[in-house]
Motif scaffolding. Structure first.
Motif, short mmCIF file in Angstrom:
data_model
loop_
_atom_site.label_atom_id
_atom_site.label_comp_id
_atom_site.label_asym_id
_atom_site.label_seq_id
_atom_site.Cartn_x
_atom_site.Cartn_y
_atom_site.Cartn_z
N LYS A 44 0.84 -1.21 0.00
CA LYS A 44 0.00 0.00 0.00
C LYS A 44 0.87 1.26 0.00
O LYS A 44 0.70 2.15 -0.84
CB LYS A 44 -0.92 0.03 1.24
N SER A 45 1.81 1.33 0.95
CA SER A 45 2.66 2.52 1.04
C SER A 45 3.50 2.68 -0.21
O SER A 45 3.67 3.79 -0.71
CB SER A 45 3.58 2.43 2.26
N THR A 46 4.03 1.57 -0.71
CA THR A 46 4.87 1.64 -1.90
C THR A 46 4.09 2.27 -3.05
O THR A 46 4.59 3.14 -3.76
CB THR A 46 5.38 0.24 -2.27
N PHE A 83 1.57 11.94 6.33
CA PHE A 83 2.34 10.72 6.57
C PHE A 83 1.88 10.02 7.84
O PHE A 83 1.21 10.59 8.69
CB PHE A 83 3.83 11.05 6.68
N GLN A 84 2.33 8.76 7.95
CA GLN A 84 2.06 7.97 9.14
C GLN A 84 2.73 8.59 10.36
O GLN A 84 2.14 8.70 11.42
CB GLN A 84 2.59 6.56 8.90
N ARG A 85 3.98 9.03 10.18
CA ARG A 85 4.69 9.64 11.31
C ARG A 85 4.45 11.14 11.29
O ARG A 85 4.04 11.70 10.27
CB ARG A 85 6.17 9.32 11.22
N MET A 159 -2.87 9.92 1.93
CA MET A 159 -2.77 9.79 3.38
C MET A 159 -2.32 8.38 3.71
O MET A 159 -3.01 7.41 3.41
CB MET A 159 -4.12 10.09 4.04
N ASP A 160 -1.15 8.26 4.33
CA ASP A 160 -0.59 6.94 4.64
C ASP A 160 -0.76 6.63 6.13
O ASP A 160 0.06 7.04 6.94
CB ASP A 160 0.89 6.89 4.24
N GLU A 161 -1.81 5.93 6.47
CA GLU A 161 -2.11 5.58 7.86
C GLU A 161 -1.89 6.77 8.80
O GLU A 161 -1.13 6.66 9.76
CB GLU A 161 -1.25 4.40 8.31
N PRO A 162 -2.56 7.89 8.52
CA PRO A 162 -2.27 9.10 9.32
C PRO A 162 -2.71 8.97 10.77
O PRO A 162 -2.25 9.73 11.61
CB PRO A 162 -3.07 10.18 8.60
MG LIG Z 1 2.81 1.32 4.92
#
Ligand SMILES: [Mg+2]
Ligand SMILES: Nc1ncnc2c1ncn2[C@@H]1O[C@H](COP(=O)(O)OP(=O)(O)OP(=O)(O)O)[C@@H](O)[C@H]1O
Lengths: 359, 266
Positions: A44-46, A83-85, A159-162
């Protein structure tokens, strides 16, 4: 011919010969809330990073309104991302963070100030202008990050697992905020999560990722009612699988035999299968019926192994005579509940049209 | 905690005495030198029979001391600047790059720290003799860079590793070029590492004596070399005064470094 708004066409990405994304194609409509749902490591992130331009795909193309994005470097793609972080610039205030992309674009000062104020209103953080990121909670930081990503009116927001670092209550609160902001701005959102509840709650459509490919794309209802693969069936909603043998297939319907010889027909079949092949019969706990009087007339014989009270419903764990665990969910107050006890022999029934067989 | 000071009982006193003695062992020479620099005796008698600032007057009246201090300062500033600059570029390569031998290269950059300075000094001296860099400011700067760079690289690779790359990626997606993102976002975010690298590089050069003795010429010498050569000629309290000032500047820089570090943490 009209182009899809955003088209992901046959994307493949390998890291040191190991494919992270194998073959991903997807069309996204303007203004759509599309969620990538899948387990950890499914790519997913890729896929999102390829859209952002942080990674180049090994093969495939990405087209925004018919034009390829691949030759455009990240900074010129005009895409927003959360981002996630936490990625707020630590040495800048909230207002300076939101103003950063606008300053880079050399907007006039007055216009920047107006836009920053508008974005702070949008994410409901008025009065936080001069705060530094380190003095704010994770939820507040992600809202500022959202404001920063939307400040330059990007056509697409990634949005990556925000919300993955936030606790459950805060997560649900911000999910509602993101929905509202999506409706208010009309921005196209690609949202990554591995939380099915989050995906179902927020998305217009969901793309289910598994091992670097998209297994199925559809609305939450479509995925729940008509899972294309066993993986999707297991990932969206609760499900149990019973091993059985395919006896015949016609018109997309399967006839299967359980290990004890019980035959059931008229079940939707997914995938190919020759008679005699081993297949999996999928049941949903909330759709399975339980008969406390025991198995009769085509019901599957089973034994109750556990009964758990879960508030609005009661979870009955059973095991079929062939050893497959099958659970049944009954609404609180269902008349059968008082008639059930651990160790009791029961019959399990289901509507064949609602069940699924996966080869 | 494993060793709780309050629960140690009578061992507390033993521990306290040991700590005081170690501190005294480390600090007394400095106090001693400072006291001598204000002592009225020409022969560095301790305790001084009386007090005077004469030696400081002598120090500032002698242009050769000022010249040496000025040389030291110029070299230390240049070393500090170049060490941060080169260290930064090297650290980006070491932390962000993905090439074979990266870990090896990282170890290699640190070796001047553990190599005996005399060995380095002889090697550099021999090499500079050939290319005519001995006795020049450039020679000093390059020689000191060799020993200062490991500190700089150590501080900057650590800072860069702690810095979340996604923050820089976010800046790029905001529309900044990769270079602009590094300049406006990454560098300010690792400013504590930059300060540490600058100050440690400065100090490394400022009180370095072995390499400096090899590099020095009669007309070009740093403060530590001047102290050293004066010491061999005659034992005057002016040396104590010079040493005291040298130590003072070092302490001030350390305090600034500590204050900056504390301020940045907030
Ligand atoms: Mg990911
Ligand atoms: N920079 C990289 N180098 C090598 N392999 C990578 C790299 N980034 C990701 N991978 C691999 O690619 C695969 C897909 O990773 P990806 O981050 O896209 O998964 P994901 O679906 O986002 O998972 P998660 O939910 O854990 O974030 C994983 O097996 C991962 O180990």
């Amino acid at each position: 011919m009209t182009h899809p708004f955003l088209e992901i066409r046959g994307i493949r990405k390998e890291y040191a010969m190991i494919p992270a994304v194998r073959d991903v194609s997807l069309n996204i409509r303007k203004g759509e809330f599309m969620t990538f749902l899948g387990p950890s490591g499914s790519g997913k992130s890729t896929t999102l990073f390829i859209l952002a331009g942080f990674q180049d795909p090994t093969a495939g193309d990405i087209l925004l309104e018919g034009k390829s994005l691949l030759s455009t470097p990240s900074q010129h793609r005009n895409i927003g991302m959360v981002f996630q972080r936490y990625t707020l610039f630590p040495h800048l205030t909230v207002a300076e963070n939101i103003a950063f992309p606008l300053k880079v674009r050399r907007w006039p000062k007055a216009r920047i100030e107006a836009k920053v104020a508008e974005m702070l209103r949008l994410v409901r953080l008025e009065g936080f202008e001069t705060r530094k990121p380190a003095t704010m909670s994770g939820g507040q930081q992600q809202r500022v990050a959202l404001a920063r990503a939307l400040a330059y009116d990007p056509p697409v927001l990634l949005m990556d697992e925000p919300l993955s670092a936030l606790d459950k209550r805060l997560r649900e609160e911000i999910q509602v905020e993101i929905r509202r902001i999506h409706q208010q701005t009309g921005v196209t959102i690609l949202y990554v999560t591995h939380d099915q509840e989050e995906a179902l709650r927020m998305s217009d459509r969901i793309a289910v990722f598994s091992k670097g490919v998209i297994d199925q794309v559809g609305t939450g209802e479509e995925l729940y009612a008509n899972p294309a693969t066993r993986f999707v069936a297991g990932f969206i909603g609760d499900s149990d699988f019973i091993d059985c043998e395919l006896r015949g297939a016609a018109g997309g319907k399967a006839k299967v035999a359980l290990k004890d010889g019980l035959e059931i027909g008229g079940i939707p079949l997914h995938g190919e299968g020759k008679p005699g092949a081993r297949v999996a019969l999928m049941l949903r706990p909330e759709r399975t019926r339980i008969d406390p009087a025991g198995a009769s007339g085509g019901a599957i014989p089973a034994v109750v192994t556990d009964i758990t009270f879960l508030g609005s419903n009661v979870h009955v764990a059973t095991e079929t005579e062939t050893g497959a665990p099958v659970s049944v969910r009954l609404p609180f107050g269902h008349p059968s509940i008082s008639a059930l006890a651990r160790g009791q022999k029961v019959g399990l029934g289901f509507d064949p049209a609602e069940a699924h067989v996966f080869s | 905690m494993l060793l709780n000071f309050d629960s140690l009982g009578s061992w507390r006193w033993v521990l306290t005495i040991i700590v005081v003695m170690v501190a005294a062992f480390l600090l007394l020479p400095i106090v001693f030198i400072a006291a001598l620099s204000f002592g009225s005796s020409q022969w560095l008698i301790f305790p001084p029979p009386g007090w005077t600032t004469k030696w400081y007057h002598d120090l500032f009246a002698d242009p050769s001391w000022l010249k040496a201090a000025w040389t030291s300062l110029r070299i230390a500033v240049a070393v500090s600047f170049l060490s941060v600059l080169i260290g930064l570029v090297a650290s980006f390569g070491l932390v962000r790059g993905s090439f074979p031998g990266r870990a090896f290269l990282r170890g290699l950059f640190i070796t001047p720290m553990i190599l005996p300075v005399v060995v380095l000094a002889v090697a550099i001296y021999a090499f500079f003799l050939r290319i005519g860099l001995n006795g020049t400011v450039a020679g000093f700067v390059i020689a000191h860079l060799v020993v200062a760079l490991p500190f700089s690289i150590l501080a900057l690779t650590t800072a860069l590793e702690e810095f979340d790359r996604s923050i820089e990626d976010a800046a790029v997606l905001c529309g900044a070029s990769p270079f602009e993102a590094k300049l406006r976002i990454t560098l300010p975010s690792i400013s504590h590492g930059l300060f540490a690298a600058a100050i440690f590089s400065f100090l490394t050069s400022w009180d370095e004596v072995v390499l400096a003795i090899f590099m020095a010429s009669p007309t070009l010498q740093t403060l530590p070399v001047k102290i050293w050569s004066t010491l061999r000629q005659d034992l005057t309290p002016v040396i104590a005064a010079a040493s005291t000032l040298l130590i003072c500047l070092t302490i001030i820089l350390m305090l600034i470094a500590a204050a900056v570090k504390k301020g940045l943490k907030k």
